[in-house]
Design a protein around this motif. Structure first.
Motif, PDB file in Angstrom:
ATOM      1  N   ARG A   1     -95.886 -58.418  -5.832  1.00  0.00           N
ATOM      2  CA  ARG A   1     -94.873 -57.910  -6.766  1.00  0.00           C
ATOM      3  C   ARG A   1     -95.528 -57.116  -7.900  1.00  0.00           C
ATOM      4  O   ARG A   1     -95.023 -56.059  -8.300  1.00  0.00           O
ATOM      5  CB  ARG A   1     -94.028 -59.061  -7.312  1.00  0.00           C
ATOM      6  CG  ARG A   1     -93.093 -59.648  -6.276  1.00  0.00           C
ATOM      7  CD  ARG A   1     -92.534 -61.000  -6.646  1.00  0.00           C
ATOM      8  NE  ARG A   1     -91.930 -61.048  -7.969  1.00  0.00           N
ATOM      9  CZ  ARG A   1     -91.593 -62.192  -8.579  1.00  0.00           C
ATOM     10  NH1 ARG A   1     -91.785 -63.357  -7.973  1.00  0.00           N
ATOM     11  NH2 ARG A   1     -91.041 -62.169  -9.771  1.00  0.00           N
ATOM     12  N   PHE A   2     -96.642 -57.614  -8.424  1.00  0.00           N
ATOM     13  CA  PHE A   2     -97.385 -56.938  -9.484  1.00  0.00           C
ATOM     14  C   PHE A   2     -97.861 -55.568  -8.991  1.00  0.00           C
ATOM     15  O   PHE A   2     -97.632 -54.544  -9.644  1.00  0.00           O
ATOM     16  CB  PHE A   2     -98.577 -57.809  -9.895  1.00  0.00           C
ATOM     17  CG  PHE A   2     -99.351 -57.304 -11.077  1.00  0.00           C
ATOM     18  CD1 PHE A   2     -99.041 -57.711 -12.363  1.00  0.00           C
ATOM     19  CD2 PHE A   2    -100.416 -56.430 -10.904  1.00  0.00           C
ATOM     20  CE1 PHE A   2     -99.766 -57.261 -13.460  1.00  0.00           C
ATOM     21  CE2 PHE A   2    -101.144 -55.969 -11.989  1.00  0.00           C
ATOM     22  CZ  PHE A   2    -100.822 -56.387 -13.271  1.00  0.00           C
ATOM     23  N   ASP A   3     -98.487 -55.534  -7.826  1.00  0.00           N
ATOM     24  CA  ASP A   3     -99.031 -54.290  -7.277  1.00  0.00           C
ATOM     25  C   ASP A   3     -97.935 -53.284  -6.935  1.00  0.00           C
ATOM     26  O   ASP A   3     -98.095 -52.079  -7.182  1.00  0.00           O
ATOM     27  CB  ASP A   3     -99.878 -54.576  -6.035  1.00  0.00           C
ATOM     28  CG  ASP A   3    -101.174 -55.313  -6.353  1.00  0.00           C
ATOM     29  OD1 ASP A   3    -101.557 -55.413  -7.544  1.00  0.00           O
ATOM     30  OD2 ASP A   3    -101.801 -55.822  -5.396  1.00  0.00           O
ATOM     31  N   ARG A   4     -96.839 -53.741  -6.364  1.00  0.00           N
ATOM     32  CA  ARG A   4     -95.726 -52.832  -6.042  1.00  0.00           C
ATOM     33  C   ARG A   4     -95.133 -52.236  -7.313  1.00  0.00           C
ATOM     34  O   ARG A   4     -94.743 -51.060  -7.339  1.00  0.00           O
ATOM     35  CB  ARG A   4     -94.635 -53.565  -5.255  1.00  0.00           C
ATOM     36  CG  ARG A   4     -94.974 -53.771  -3.794  1.00  0.00           C
ATOM     37  CD  ARG A   4     -93.863 -54.493  -3.062  1.00  0.00           C
ATOM     38  NE  ARG A   4     -92.619 -53.715  -3.046  1.00  0.00           N
ATOM     39  CZ  ARG A   4     -91.430 -54.232  -2.721  1.00  0.00           C
ATOM     40  NH1 ARG A   4     -91.325 -55.520  -2.381  1.00  0.00           N
ATOM     41  NH2 ARG A   4     -90.356 -53.474  -2.713  1.00  0.00           N
TER      42      ARG A   4
ATOM     43  N   GLU B   1     -95.072 -67.824 -24.240  1.00  0.00           N
ATOM     44  CA  GLU B   1     -94.835 -69.089 -24.948  1.00  0.00           C
ATOM     45  C   GLU B   1     -93.377 -69.210 -25.353  1.00  0.00           C
ATOM     46  O   GLU B   1     -92.798 -70.291 -25.289  1.00  0.00           O
ATOM     47  CB  GLU B   1     -95.726 -69.183 -26.184  1.00  0.00           C
ATOM     48  CG  GLU B   1     -97.147 -69.579 -25.884  1.00  0.00           C
ATOM     49  CD  GLU B   1     -97.954 -69.801 -27.147  1.00  0.00           C
ATOM     50  OE1 GLU B   1     -97.398 -70.299 -28.147  1.00  0.00           O
ATOM     51  OE2 GLU B   1     -99.153 -69.467 -27.124  1.00  0.00           O
ATOM     52  N   ALA B   2     -92.778 -68.114 -25.775  1.00  0.00           N
ATOM     53  CA  ALA B   2     -91.389 -68.133 -26.238  1.00  0.00           C
ATOM     54  C   ALA B   2     -90.384 -68.217 -25.102  1.00  0.00           C
ATOM     55  O   ALA B   2     -89.357 -68.887 -25.226  1.00  0.00           O
ATOM     56  CB  ALA B   2     -91.105 -66.891 -27.082  1.00  0.00           C
ATOM     57  N   MET B   3     -90.654 -67.531 -23.972  1.00  0.00           N
ATOM     58  CA  MET B   3     -89.652 -67.417 -22.910  1.00  0.00           C
ATOM     59  C   MET B   3     -89.986 -68.195 -21.653  1.00  0.00           C
ATOM     60  O   MET B   3     -89.160 -68.307 -20.762  1.00  0.00           O
ATOM     61  CB  MET B   3     -89.470 -65.934 -22.527  1.00  0.00           C
ATOM     62  CG  MET B   3     -88.947 -65.074 -23.648  1.00  0.00           C
ATOM     63  SD  MET B   3     -88.550 -63.382 -23.122  1.00  0.00           S
ATOM     64  CE  MET B   3     -90.184 -62.663 -22.897  1.00  0.00           C
ATOM     65  N   GLY B   4     -91.201 -68.684 -21.516  1.00  0.00           N
ATOM     66  CA  GLY B   4     -91.629 -69.328 -20.288  1.00  0.00           C
ATOM     67  C   GLY B   4     -92.404 -68.340 -19.436  1.00  0.00           C
ATOM     68  O   GLY B   4     -92.656 -67.201 -19.852  1.00  0.00           O
ATOM     69  N   PRO B   5     -92.789 -68.743 -18.229  1.00  0.00           N
ATOM     70  CA  PRO B   5     -93.582 -67.861 -17.367  1.00  0.00           C
ATOM     71  C   PRO B   5     -92.892 -66.507 -17.173  1.00  0.00           C
ATOM     72  O   PRO B   5     -91.685 -66.434 -16.972  1.00  0.00           O
ATOM     73  CB  PRO B   5     -93.667 -68.623 -16.048  1.00  0.00           C
ATOM     74  CG  PRO B   5     -93.456 -70.052 -16.432  1.00  0.00           C
ATOM     75  CD  PRO B   5     -92.520 -70.035 -17.607  1.00  0.00           C
ATOM     76  N   LEU B   6     -93.684 -65.454 -17.245  1.00  0.00           N
ATOM     77  CA  LEU B   6     -93.152 -64.101 -17.110  1.00  0.00           C
ATOM     78  C   LEU B   6     -93.233 -63.640 -15.658  1.00  0.00           C
ATOM     79  O   LEU B   6     -94.176 -63.977 -14.951  1.00  0.00           O
ATOM     80  CB  LEU B   6     -93.952 -63.127 -17.977  1.00  0.00           C
ATOM     81  CG  LEU B   6     -93.938 -63.396 -19.476  1.00  0.00           C
ATOM     82  CD1 LEU B   6     -94.860 -62.416 -20.189  1.00  0.00           C
ATOM     83  CD2 LEU B   6     -92.527 -63.326 -20.035  1.00  0.00           C
ATOM     84  N   PRO B   7     -92.266 -62.841 -15.238  1.00  0.00           N
ATOM     85  CA  PRO B   7     -92.365 -62.272 -13.892  1.00  0.00           C
ATOM     86  C   PRO B   7     -93.535 -61.292 -13.836  1.00  0.00           C
ATOM     87  O   PRO B   7     -93.823 -60.608 -14.817  1.00  0.00           O
ATOM     88  CB  PRO B   7     -91.024 -61.563 -13.694  1.00  0.00           C
ATOM     89  CG  PRO B   7     -90.433 -61.407 -15.033  1.00  0.00           C
ATOM     90  CD  PRO B   7     -91.045 -62.428 -15.930  1.00  0.00           C
ATOM     91  N   PRO B   8     -94.210 -61.208 -12.692  1.00  0.00           N
ATOM     92  CA  PRO B   8     -95.345 -60.294 -12.586  1.00  0.00           C
ATOM     93  C   PRO B   8     -94.952 -58.836 -12.813  1.00  0.00           C
ATOM     94  O   PRO B   8     -95.763 -58.039 -13.276  1.00  0.00           O
ATOM     95  CB  PRO B   8     -95.869 -60.527 -11.168  1.00  0.00           C
ATOM     96  CG  PRO B   8     -94.789 -61.231 -10.440  1.00  0.00           C
ATOM     97  CD  PRO B   8     -93.979 -61.953 -11.457  1.00  0.00           C
ATOM     98  N   GLU B   9     -93.703 -58.495 -12.528  1.00  0.00           N
ATOM     99  CA  GLU B   9     -93.237 -57.126 -12.736  1.00  0.00           C
ATOM    100  C   GLU B   9     -93.348 -56.737 -14.211  1.00  0.00           C
ATOM    101  O   GLU B   9     -93.798 -55.630 -14.538  1.00  0.00           O
ATOM    102  CB  GLU B   9     -91.778 -56.978 -12.275  1.00  0.00           C
ATOM    103  CG  GLU B   9     -91.560 -57.183 -10.797  1.00  0.00           C
ATOM    104  CD  GLU B   9     -91.362 -58.637 -10.372  1.00  0.00           C
ATOM    105  OE1 GLU B   9     -90.957 -58.849  -9.216  1.00  0.00           O
ATOM    106  OE2 GLU B   9     -91.616 -59.570 -11.183  1.00  0.00           O
TER     107      GLU B   9
ATOM    108  N   ALA C   1     -94.956 -48.264  -8.073  1.00  0.00           N
ATOM    109  CA  ALA C   1     -93.691 -47.591  -8.357  1.00  0.00           C
ATOM    110  C   ALA C   1     -93.754 -46.888  -9.708  1.00  0.00           C
ATOM    111  O   ALA C   1     -93.305 -45.740  -9.849  1.00  0.00           O
ATOM    112  CB  ALA C   1     -92.531 -48.588  -8.331  1.00  0.00           C
ATOM    113  N   TRP C   2     -94.325 -47.572 -10.700  1.00  0.00           N
ATOM    114  CA  TRP C   2     -94.406 -46.964 -12.025  1.00  0.00           C
ATOM    115  C   TRP C   2     -95.332 -45.751 -12.006  1.00  0.00           C
ATOM    116  O   TRP C   2     -95.054 -44.743 -12.659  1.00  0.00           O
ATOM    117  CB  TRP C   2     -94.849 -47.971 -13.081  1.00  0.00           C
ATOM    118  CG  TRP C   2     -94.739 -47.334 -14.422  1.00  0.00           C
ATOM    119  CD1 TRP C   2     -95.753 -46.773 -15.157  1.00  0.00           C
ATOM    120  CD2 TRP C   2     -93.538 -47.088 -15.149  1.00  0.00           C
ATOM    121  NE1 TRP C   2     -95.253 -46.215 -16.305  1.00  0.00           N
ATOM    122  CE2 TRP C   2     -93.899 -46.398 -16.321  1.00  0.00           C
ATOM    123  CE3 TRP C   2     -92.206 -47.393 -14.922  1.00  0.00           C
ATOM    124  CZ2 TRP C   2     -92.956 -46.002 -17.275  1.00  0.00           C
ATOM    125  CZ3 TRP C   2     -91.268 -47.015 -15.869  1.00  0.00           C
ATOM    126  CH2 TRP C   2     -91.645 -46.327 -17.019  1.00  0.00           C
TER     127      TRP C   2
END
Length: 193
Positions: free
Chosen positions: A7-10, A47-55, A14-15
């Motif tokens: 997901r991170f690499d895609r 820390e504020a929102m929880g684990p972040l999506p790799p995107e 794309a970007w």
């Protein structure tokens, strides 16, 4: 390779396609992109929102959002901007949490990603951290949950990149360039091929 790495690499790929197009066709929009978010800022957001999506880790590592202080908004992603990190945290705490509480849904692993106005979000989307699926907030606090949309955030980005590269097709919003700025509007626009 893990799902998160894919997901991170895609997202990065794309970007890169979007940014390559901007550099060639909408150089003023490209030049207005901010620098990357500092690692400490991204860690504080987690820390504020929880684990972040790799995107979002990928995008924020390139640019601290796509919002800017000039006239109007960049609106690179079909009239949406990527939230700057601080605005995503604010939206998560002050808007999303309120909507979830009002609907007795409890906490969800959803992180605000993009909005039409990132400093006062009315129309915005969010990513399910676990699945990468895309959800949408719409008028009056109603929203489409990630399981209902069928879209992934990275798939949405890839679709935008493809539309920029091939030009407008069908009805609805079309990319165009006016005076070096990317625009998304209905109707006809000058579109550089």
């Amino acid at each position: 390779m893990t799902d998160e790495q894919i997901r991170f690499d895609r997202t990065l790929a794309a970007w890169e396609r979007i940014e390559t197009w901007l550099l060639s066709h909408a150089p003023r929009s490209h030049a207005a992109l901010p620098g990357p978010a500092e690692r400490s800022v991204i860690e504080a957001a987690e820390e504020a929102m929880g684990p972040l999506p790799p995107e979002l880790r990928a995008l924020w590592g390139l640019h601290n959002g796509t919002d800017w202080d000039g006239p109007g908004r960049l609106r690179i992603l079909k009239d949406y901007d990527v939230f700057p990190v601080a605005d995503a945290v604010w939206c998560h705490e002050s808007v999303l949490a309120v909507l979830l509480d009002a609907n007795d849904m409890g906490t969800r692993p959803w992180i605000p990603a993009c909005a039409t106005e990132t400093d006062e979000p009315h129309l915005w989307n969010f990513v399910d951290t676990t699945t990468g699926r895309l959800g949408w907030n719409v008028h009056a606090g109603a929203f489409t949950e990630p399981d209902e949309s069928g879209d992934t955030f990275v798939g949405w980005l890839e679709g935008i990149a493809a539309e920029l590269e091939r030009g407008p097709a069908g009805s609805g919003q079309h990319p165009g360039v006016i005076d070096g700025w990317l625009t998304w509007n209905e109707g006809r626009h000058h579109f550089p091929g």
